[in-house]
Design an enzyme around this catalytic site. Structure first.
Site, PDB file in Angstrom:
ATOM      1  N   ARG A  26      -2.033   9.935  20.328  1.00  0.00           N
ATOM      2  CA  ARG A  26      -3.135  10.925  20.330  1.00  0.00           C
ATOM      3  C   ARG A  26      -3.543  11.263  21.760  1.00  0.00           C
ATOM      4  O   ARG A  26      -3.882  12.414  22.076  1.00  0.00           O
ATOM      5  CB  ARG A  26      -4.319  10.357  19.529  1.00  0.00           C
ATOM      6  CG  ARG A  26      -4.026  10.342  18.043  1.00  0.00           C
ATOM      7  CD  ARG A  26      -5.158   9.757  17.216  1.00  0.00           C
ATOM      8  NE  ARG A  26      -4.875   9.948  15.793  1.00  0.00           N
ATOM      9  CZ  ARG A  26      -5.396   9.209  14.830  1.00  0.00           C
ATOM     10  NH1 ARG A  26      -6.229   8.230  15.116  1.00  0.00           N
ATOM     11  NH2 ARG A  26      -5.107   9.457  13.566  1.00  0.00           N
ATOM     12  N   HIS A  32      -9.058  -1.042  18.519  1.00  0.00           N
ATOM     13  CA  HIS A  32      -8.778   0.202  17.786  1.00  0.00           C
ATOM     14  C   HIS A  32     -10.065   0.684  17.105  1.00  0.00           C
ATOM     15  O   HIS A  32     -10.236   0.579  15.893  1.00  0.00           O
ATOM     16  CB  HIS A  32      -7.668  -0.052  16.764  1.00  0.00           C
ATOM     17  CG  HIS A  32      -7.301   1.161  15.960  1.00  0.00           C
ATOM     18  ND1 HIS A  32      -6.852   2.323  16.545  1.00  0.00           N
ATOM     19  CD2 HIS A  32      -7.322   1.392  14.623  1.00  0.00           C
ATOM     20  CE1 HIS A  32      -6.617   3.213  15.589  1.00  0.00           C
ATOM     21  NE2 HIS A  32      -6.901   2.673  14.421  1.00  0.00           N
ATOM     22  N   VAL A  48      -0.865   6.310   4.203  1.00  0.00           N
ATOM     23  CA  VAL A  48      -0.189   5.746   5.374  1.00  0.00           C
ATOM     24  C   VAL A  48       1.090   4.998   4.974  1.00  0.00           C
ATOM     25  O   VAL A  48       2.134   5.151   5.602  1.00  0.00           O
ATOM     26  CB  VAL A  48      -1.143   4.806   6.153  1.00  0.00           C
ATOM     27  CG1 VAL A  48      -0.419   4.148   7.317  1.00  0.00           C
ATOM     28  CG2 VAL A  48      -2.351   5.567   6.659  1.00  0.00           C
ATOM     29  N   GLY A  92       0.867  -1.171   0.000  1.00  0.00           N
ATOM     30  CA  GLY A  92       0.000   0.000   0.000  1.00  0.00           C
ATOM     31  C   GLY A  92       0.903   1.220   0.000  1.00  0.00           C
ATOM     32  O   GLY A  92       1.579   1.491   1.002  1.00  0.00           O
ATOM     33  N   ASP A 139      -3.095   5.453  18.962  1.00  0.00           N
ATOM     34  CA  ASP A 139      -4.082   5.965  19.923  1.00  0.00           C
ATOM     35  C   ASP A 139      -3.385   6.553  21.152  1.00  0.00           C
ATOM     36  O   ASP A 139      -3.825   7.567  21.697  1.00  0.00           O
ATOM     37  CB  ASP A 139      -5.052   4.837  20.336  1.00  0.00           C
ATOM     38  CG  ASP A 139      -5.799   4.262  19.135  1.00  0.00           C
ATOM     39  OD1 ASP A 139      -5.990   5.000  18.146  1.00  0.00           O
ATOM     40  OD2 ASP A 139      -6.177   3.074  19.172  1.00  0.00           O
ATOM     41  N   ARG A 167     -14.665   2.339  11.388  1.00  0.00           N
ATOM     42  CA  ARG A 167     -13.617   1.467  10.832  1.00  0.00           C
ATOM     43  C   ARG A 167     -14.205   0.107  10.461  1.00  0.00           C
ATOM     44  O   ARG A 167     -13.776  -0.531   9.498  1.00  0.00           O
ATOM     45  CB  ARG A 167     -12.489   1.291  11.850  1.00  0.00           C
ATOM     46  CG  ARG A 167     -11.749   2.598  12.172  1.00  0.00           C
ATOM     47  CD  ARG A 167     -10.736   2.372  13.275  1.00  0.00           C
ATOM     48  NE  ARG A 167      -9.943   3.562  13.588  1.00  0.00           N
ATOM     49  CZ  ARG A 167     -10.288   4.466  14.514  1.00  0.00           C
ATOM     50  NH1 ARG A 167     -11.400   4.330  15.202  1.00  0.00           N
ATOM     51  NH2 ARG A 167      -9.508   5.503  14.757  1.00  0.00           N
TER      52      ARG A 167
HETATM   53  P1  NAI Z   1      -4.964   5.037   0.721  1.00  0.00           P
HETATM   54  O1  NAI Z   1      -6.190   4.859  -0.097  1.00  0.00           O
HETATM   55  O2  NAI Z   1      -4.256   6.328   0.678  1.00  0.00           O
HETATM   56  O3  NAI Z   1      -3.911   3.893   0.335  1.00  0.00           O
HETATM   57  C1  NAI Z   1      -4.254   2.543   0.247  1.00  0.00           C
HETATM   58  C2  NAI Z   1      -3.432   1.952  -0.880  1.00  0.00           C
HETATM   59  O4  NAI Z   1      -3.655   0.534  -0.909  1.00  0.00           O
HETATM   60  C3  NAI Z   1      -3.813   2.479  -2.277  1.00  0.00           C
HETATM   61  O5  NAI Z   1      -2.691   3.083  -2.897  1.00  0.00           O
HETATM   62  C4  NAI Z   1      -4.297   1.249  -3.026  1.00  0.00           C
HETATM   63  O6  NAI Z   1      -3.969   1.252  -4.398  1.00  0.00           O
HETATM   64  C5  NAI Z   1      -3.559   0.146  -2.280  1.00  0.00           C
HETATM   65  N1  NAI Z   1      -4.162  -1.181  -2.460  1.00  0.00           N
HETATM   66  C6  NAI Z   1      -5.472  -1.522  -2.487  1.00  0.00           C
HETATM   67  N2  NAI Z   1      -5.606  -2.851  -2.695  1.00  0.00           N
HETATM   68  C7  NAI Z   1      -4.363  -3.358  -2.798  1.00  0.00           C
HETATM   69  C8  NAI Z   1      -3.845  -4.662  -3.013  1.00  0.00           C
HETATM   70  N3  NAI Z   1      -4.640  -5.716  -3.146  1.00  0.00           N
HETATM   71  N4  NAI Z   1      -2.515  -4.814  -3.069  1.00  0.00           N
HETATM   72  C9  NAI Z   1      -1.682  -3.755  -2.940  1.00  0.00           C
HETATM   73  N5  NAI Z   1      -2.110  -2.488  -2.733  1.00  0.00           N
HETATM   74  C10 NAI Z   1      -3.433  -2.301  -2.669  1.00  0.00           C
HETATM   75  O7  NAI Z   1      -5.382   4.677   2.239  1.00  0.00           O
HETATM   76  P2  NAI Z   1      -4.581   5.046   3.571  1.00  0.00           P
HETATM   77  O8  NAI Z   1      -5.063   6.335   4.100  1.00  0.00           O
HETATM   78  O9  NAI Z   1      -3.139   4.844   3.326  1.00  0.00           O
HETATM   79  O10 NAI Z   1      -5.123   3.913   4.573  1.00  0.00           O
HETATM   80  C11 NAI Z   1      -4.784   2.563   4.371  1.00  0.00           C
HETATM   81  C12 NAI Z   1      -5.466   1.672   5.409  1.00  0.00           C
HETATM   82  O11 NAI Z   1      -4.918   1.925   6.701  1.00  0.00           O
HETATM   83  C13 NAI Z   1      -6.975   1.900   5.549  1.00  0.00           C
HETATM   84  O12 NAI Z   1      -7.638   0.665   5.720  1.00  0.00           O
HETATM   85  C14 NAI Z   1      -7.084   2.745   6.796  1.00  0.00           C
HETATM   86  O13 NAI Z   1      -8.343   2.631   7.416  1.00  0.00           O
HETATM   87  C15 NAI Z   1      -5.982   2.134   7.623  1.00  0.00           C
HETATM   88  N6  NAI Z   1      -5.487   2.965   8.715  1.00  0.00           N
HETATM   89  C16 NAI Z   1      -5.204   2.324   9.892  1.00  0.00           C
HETATM   90  C17 NAI Z   1      -4.695   3.005  10.960  1.00  0.00           C
HETATM   91  C18 NAI Z   1      -4.387   2.272  12.216  1.00  0.00           C
HETATM   92  O14 NAI Z   1      -4.085   2.907  13.235  1.00  0.00           O
HETATM   93  N7  NAI Z   1      -4.427   0.948  12.238  1.00  0.00           N
HETATM   94  C19 NAI Z   1      -4.452   4.462  10.888  1.00  0.00           C
HETATM   95  C20 NAI Z   1      -4.732   5.036   9.594  1.00  0.00           C
HETATM   96  C21 NAI Z   1      -5.232   4.302   8.550  1.00  0.00           C
END
Ligand code: NAI
Length: 308
Positions: free
Chosen positions: A151, A175, A11, A7, A148, A88
């Site tokens: 924050r 979370h 993030v 990804g 968390d 989430r």
């Molecule tokens: P984003 O949309 O900016 O990036 C996600 C990326 O994953 C995209 O570039 C997409 O093309 C790629 N992707 C999708 N399917 C894929 C696959 N099968 N193989 C490879 N790449 C693939 O989203 P963002 O903001 O980066 O968030 C990513 C995830 O992290 C979300 O599920 C979000 O909810 C989660 N998250 C979790 C946090 C935590 O504390 N655990 C904190 C912030 C975000």
């Protein structure tokens, strides 16, 4: 030390950047399904190397898992983020399929890797990764509590009017907005309990603000946050890569600890070269135990939506 980040979105790229800037990894592979996207992000980040002074080599890959082979640590950030007003848990439909494919592909090419799961709903995605890869529990870690807690410390410092580095505190539990268990009783300012400085009402407000920390940012940004999540992941990766034996709250498979079984949820763990070196058990008050049990119930309910 080779680290893969799947990804290359908000993030994933932020996490790759923090890892590179800290300069402890020889290579970071950034992989994304979107054609050319990871290569572009990797090239852009590499062009910051001379400016930011790091030697980590960042390589981009469009879904070619052979480039990830023999990674010591793999981070999964692939999947959709929430939009304003979403929970989430609502992401499970799409993200479960993505996490299943990605985690099995990663482990196929790096059987000895340590997996860090970030995609939401994170506790359930960590449990899913555990089920589909069969990796030992010390090598599957969910990132949520570290963010968390960061924050929580931000909100505490604000309420106390104190520098953030003087403040300590931890959030355990699931979370999710409802599932987080900020341990206000154990929060300190220079080792003094924070209750010596602020009222119970103010502390309660800090707790509420912490729990909706992600939702507040999603409302402001139109999508979920990336700087603090990326920094939190990089902290976990560094603790493992450098065998720091630091304590972070992480989602891990519980087998009786905290009276909980067969779910992944945030508890304090020691991170080192083997991943989770130890689960730390804190004596919780009856109220904290009840809060934790309620949180676990929410996570188990979401786990029940998985097709295993
Ligand atoms: P984003 O949309 O900016 O990036 C996600 C990326 O994953 C995209 O570039 C997409 O093309 C790629 N992707 C999708 N399917 C894929 C696959 N099968 N193989 C490879 N790449 C693939 O989203 P963002 O903001 O980066 O968030 C990513 C995830 O992290 C979300 O599920 C979000 O909810 C989660 N998250 C979790 C946090 C935590 O504390 N655990 C904190 C912030 C975000």
């Amino acid at each position: 030390m080779k680290v893969t980040v799947v990804g290359a979105g908000a993030v994933g790229a932020s996490c790759a950047e923090y890892i590179a800037i800290k300069n402890f990894a020889s290579e970071v592979v950034l992989l994304d399904i979107k054609e050319g996207y990871a290569e572009g992000k990797a090239m852009d980040l590499m062009q910051t190397a001379s400016l930011n002074g790091f030697d980590t080599r960042i390589v981009g890959s469009t879904n070619d898992y052979s480039k990830t082979a023999d990674s010591d640590i793999c981070v999964i950030t692939s999947g959709i983020p929430r939009k304003p007003g979403m929970t989430r848990e609502e992401l499970i439909g799409i993200n479960a399929g993505i996490v299943k494919t990605v985690s099995t592909s990663l482990v196929k090419h790096s059987p000895n890797t340590i997996l860090i799961v970030v995609s939401n709903p994170m506790d359930t995605m960590t449990y899913l990764a555990h089920k589909v890869t069969g990796l030992p529990k010390n090598r599957i870690i969910g990132m949520g509590g570290a963010l968390d807690s960061a924050r929580f410390k931000y909100r505490l410092a604000e309420a106390l009017g104190a520098p953030i580095s003087d403040v300590d505190g931890m959030v355990i539990g699931g979370h999710s907005d409802k599932g987080m268990v900020p341990l206000t009783r154990l929060a300190t300012r220079n080792s003094v309990p924070v209750s010596a400085f602020i009222s119970e009402e103010r502390l309660d407000q800090v707790m509420q603000d912490t729990k909706v920390g992600g939702a507040t940012l999603t409302g402001l940004l139109g999508t979920s946050a990336w700087y603090a999540p990326g920094a939190a992941v990089s902290g976990l990766v560094q603790a493992i890569a450098c065998d720091q034996k630091k304590i972070f709250p992480c989602s891990t498979l519980l087998e009786g600890e905290y009276g909980l079984n067969d779910l992944c949820i945030g508890v304090p763990v020691v991170l080192g070269k083997n991943g989770i070196e130890e689960i730390v058990t804190i004596d919780l008050t009856d109220a904290e135990k009840a809060h934790m049990a309620e949180s676990a119930e929410g996570v188990s309910k979401t786990n029940g939506l998985l097709e295993l």
